[in-house]
Scaffold this active site. Structure first.
Site, PDB file in Angstrom:
ATOM      1  N   GLY A 183      -4.609   6.436  14.985  1.00 53.98           N
ATOM      2  CA  GLY A 183      -5.912   7.105  15.024  1.00 53.98           C
ATOM      3  C   GLY A 183      -6.135   7.754  13.672  1.00 53.98           C
ATOM      4  O   GLY A 183      -5.775   7.188  12.636  1.00 53.98           O
TER       5      GLY A 183
ATOM      6  N   GLY B  23       0.829  -1.212   0.000  1.00 51.35           N
ATOM      7  CA  GLY B  23       0.000   0.000   0.000  1.00 51.35           C
ATOM      8  C   GLY B  23       0.856   1.251   0.000  1.00 51.35           C
ATOM      9  O   GLY B  23       0.542   2.241   0.664  1.00 51.35           O
TER      10      GLY B  23
ATOM     11  N   TYR C 260     -15.259  -3.073   9.303  1.00 55.06           N
ATOM     12  CA  TYR C 260     -13.900  -2.515   9.292  1.00 55.06           C
ATOM     13  C   TYR C 260     -13.239  -2.721  10.658  1.00 55.06           C
ATOM     14  O   TYR C 260     -12.093  -3.186  10.738  1.00 55.06           O
ATOM     15  CB  TYR C 260     -13.921  -1.029   8.906  1.00 55.06           C
TER      16      TYR C 260
HETATM   17  P1  NDP Z   1      -5.017   5.147   1.523  1.00 48.22           P
HETATM   18  O1  NDP Z   1      -6.317   4.880   0.849  1.00 48.22           O
HETATM   19  O2  NDP Z   1      -4.408   6.488   1.352  1.00 48.22           O
HETATM   20  O3  NDP Z   1      -3.958   4.032   1.132  1.00 48.22           O
HETATM   21  C1  NDP Z   1      -4.304   2.685   1.068  1.00 48.22           C
HETATM   22  C2  NDP Z   1      -3.207   1.923   0.372  1.00 48.22           C
HETATM   23  O4  NDP Z   1      -3.549   0.519   0.366  1.00 48.22           O
HETATM   24  C3  NDP Z   1      -3.025   2.365  -1.057  1.00 48.22           C
HETATM   25  O5  NDP Z   1      -1.655   2.440  -1.343  1.00 48.22           O
HETATM   26  C4  NDP Z   1      -3.659   1.236  -1.860  1.00 48.22           C
HETATM   27  O6  NDP Z   1      -2.973   1.069  -3.097  1.00 48.22           O
HETATM   28  C5  NDP Z   1      -3.383   0.030  -0.962  1.00 48.22           C
HETATM   29  N1  NDP Z   1      -4.307  -1.060  -1.237  1.00 48.22           N
HETATM   30  C6  NDP Z   1      -5.639  -1.092  -1.004  1.00 48.22           C
HETATM   31  N2  NDP Z   1      -6.157  -2.237  -1.457  1.00 48.22           N
HETATM   32  C7  NDP Z   1      -5.119  -2.964  -1.985  1.00 48.22           C
HETATM   33  C8  NDP Z   1      -5.010  -4.212  -2.622  1.00 48.22           C
HETATM   34  N3  NDP Z   1      -6.080  -4.991  -2.820  1.00 48.22           N
HETATM   35  N4  NDP Z   1      -3.797  -4.629  -3.039  1.00 48.22           N
HETATM   36  C9  NDP Z   1      -2.699  -3.845  -2.853  1.00 48.22           C
HETATM   37  N5  NDP Z   1      -2.737  -2.650  -2.265  1.00 48.22           N
HETATM   38  C10 NDP Z   1      -3.935  -2.206  -1.842  1.00 48.22           C
HETATM   39  O7  NDP Z   1      -5.296   4.865   3.084  1.00 48.22           O
HETATM   40  P2  NDP Z   1      -4.312   4.852   4.343  1.00 48.22           P
HETATM   41  O8  NDP Z   1      -2.946   5.175   3.969  1.00 48.22           O
HETATM   42  O9  NDP Z   1      -4.973   5.653   5.390  1.00 48.22           O
HETATM   43  O10 NDP Z   1      -4.432   3.326   4.760  1.00 48.22           O
HETATM   44  C11 NDP Z   1      -3.309   2.485   4.954  1.00 48.22           C
HETATM   45  C12 NDP Z   1      -3.604   1.533   6.098  1.00 48.22           C
HETATM   46  O11 NDP Z   1      -3.732   2.283   7.295  1.00 48.22           O
HETATM   47  C13 NDP Z   1      -4.896   0.747   5.963  1.00 48.22           C
HETATM   48  O12 NDP Z   1      -4.665  -0.586   6.374  1.00 48.22           O
HETATM   49  C14 NDP Z   1      -5.849   1.450   6.928  1.00 48.22           C
HETATM   50  O13 NDP Z   1      -6.835   0.587   7.420  1.00 48.22           O
HETATM   51  C15 NDP Z   1      -4.879   1.878   8.009  1.00 48.22           C
HETATM   52  N6  NDP Z   1      -5.306   2.967   8.870  1.00 48.22           N
HETATM   53  C16 NDP Z   1      -5.646   4.196   8.361  1.00 48.22           C
HETATM   54  C17 NDP Z   1      -6.010   5.228   9.207  1.00 48.22           C
HETATM   55  C18 NDP Z   1      -6.439   6.560   8.715  1.00 48.22           C
HETATM   56  O14 NDP Z   1      -7.041   7.336   9.513  1.00 48.22           O
HETATM   57  N7  NDP Z   1      -6.156   6.951   7.485  1.00 48.22           N
HETATM   58  C19 NDP Z   1      -5.999   5.025  10.654  1.00 48.22           C
HETATM   59  C20 NDP Z   1      -5.661   3.708  11.076  1.00 48.22           C
HETATM   60  C21 NDP Z   1      -5.291   2.735  10.220  1.00 48.22           C
HETATM   61  P3  NDP Z   1      -3.643   0.803  -4.524  1.00 48.22           P
HETATM   62  O15 NDP Z   1      -5.039   1.358  -4.488  1.00 48.22           O
HETATM   63  O16 NDP Z   1      -2.735   1.507  -5.479  1.00 48.22           O
HETATM   64  O17 NDP Z   1      -3.590  -0.671  -4.672  1.00 48.22           O
HETATM   65  C1  8X3 Z   2      -8.919   4.412  10.480  1.00 49.25           C
HETATM   66  C2  8X3 Z   2      -9.266   5.300  11.608  1.00 49.25           C
HETATM   67  O1  8X3 Z   2     -11.145   5.938  13.218  1.00 49.25           O
HETATM   68  O2  8X3 Z   2     -11.646   5.945  10.838  1.00 49.25           O
HETATM   69  O3  8X3 Z   2      -8.642   3.124  10.908  1.00 49.25           O
HETATM   70  O4  8X3 Z   2     -11.393   3.878  12.016  1.00 49.25           O
HETATM   71  S1  8X3 Z   2     -10.937   5.248  11.926  1.00 49.25           S
END
Ligand code: NDP
Ligand code: 8X3
Length: 259
Positions: free
Chosen positions: A188, A13, A157
């Site tokens: 968070g 990701g 989720y």
């Molecule tokens: P983004 O949407 O900005 O990034 C998500 C990344 O995951 C992208 O690079 C996307 O790449 C990749 N991805 C999604 N599905 C697939 C797949 N099937 N195969 C390969 N790559 C995949 O979100 P975030 O950076 O916020 O999310 C990253 C992680 O952090 C997640 O696991 C999320 O649950 C977690 N998280 C996020 C928080 C937030 O507040 N933003 C808080 C807590 C946790 P592409 O689409 O190019 O494949």
């Molecule tokens: C992403 C943060 O609070 O939207 O995991 O679930 S929250």
């Protein structure tokens, strides 16, 4: 580990948000990067920028983590000089949909379960045997505050992130004695494309999630991951919750929304 030796970091990701932030921070720390996501154009652009700014070497993998054969094949194809993965940042994931459990879409549930749980396990399965063989490595799983606290409409989720949290503990227990460190990071609110994906592309709803306070940035989580990695090899941070200063719990956020 000897910090002078170039070290290899695989980030899933890496095309956006937290993964991209981790790539930037680890690049500054001198890592060689293996960047994995579906959007290869974005990975290549990131790799070019990191080459220009930090002289970072990157190897880009276009891959959908939901497909085990693809994950396994692409990781097997990593060239010899990149194969010794020192750090695996299991970050690829998403929330899709924001409805009560009774209104949720089956397709959204499947996408989250397949990506956040099965995808993480598929990458683990492809990468970790090498770490076991070399008796060294660091697995950093990006779970979420949502895995600790269920909030309204978080349902599936939250369940997937609770599963990641549980898997992090399992990895630590079952890999005990192998020399591999396992760290679970629960962020968070981080301003990324996460909310846009959750709301099926609705930009206005997504923007509102991050209004009225300073959310975390992807790079902040990168810094936390780097700190965990850079501690001496006998020190392991197993579990860490990182929030914006304005966030006290999954639902308590001090927002100043006055114009
Ligand atoms: P983004 O949407 O900005 O990034 C998500 C990344 O995951 C992208 O690079 C996307 O790449 C990749 N991805 C999604 N599905 C697939 C797949 N099937 N195969 C390969 N790559 C995949 O979100 P975030 O950076 O916020 O999310 C990253 C992680 O952090 C997640 O696991 C999320 O649950 C977690 N998280 C996020 C928080 C937030 O507040 N933003 C808080 C807590 C946790 P592409 O689409 O190019 O494949
Ligand atoms: C992403 C943060 O609070 O939207 O995991 O679930 S929250």
């Amino acid at each position: 580990m000897d910090k002078k030796r170039p070290f290899n970091v695989l980030i899933t990701g890496a095309s956006s948000g937290i993964g991209r932030g981790c790539a930037m921070v680890f690049a500054m720390a001198g890592a060689n990067l293996i960047l994995l996501a579906r959007r290869k154009d974005r990975l290549e652009e990131l790799a070019e920028n990191l080459k220009r700014e930090f002289n970072t070497e990157s190897y880009c993998i276009e891959c959908d983590v939901r497909n085990f054969d693809e994950v396994s094949q692409k990781i097997n194809e990593i060239p010899e000089n990149w194969k010794n993965i020192d750090v695996l940042i299991n970050n690829a994931g998403l929330a899709r949909g924001f409805e009560t459990i009774q209104e949720g879409l089956l397709s959204d549930w499947e996408e989250m379960i397949d990506t956040n749980i099965k995808g993480l396990l598929y990458v683990f399965k492809a990468v970790v045997p090498g770490m076991i063989e070399r008796k060294t490595g660091h697995i950093i799983n990006i779970a979420s505050i949502a895995g600790r606290e269920v909030y309204p409409k978080g349902n599936v989720y939250c369940a997937t992130k609770s599963a990641v949290r549980s898997l992090s503990k399992s990895f630590a227990i079952d890999l005990n004695g192998t020399g591999i460190r396992v760290t679970n990071i629960d962020p968070g609110l981080v301003e990324t494309e996460f909310a846009k994906v959750r709301f099926h592309g609705d930009e206005e709803k997504a923007d509102n999630v991050y209004k009225g306070y300073q959310p975390l940035l992807g790079e902040d989580i990168g810094l936390v991951a780097l700190l965990c990695f850079q501690l001496p090899p006998h020190v392991n941070i197993q579990d860490i919750l990182v929030t914006p200063t304005a966030q006290a719990s999954a639902t308590i956020i001090a927002k100043d929304l006055e114009e």
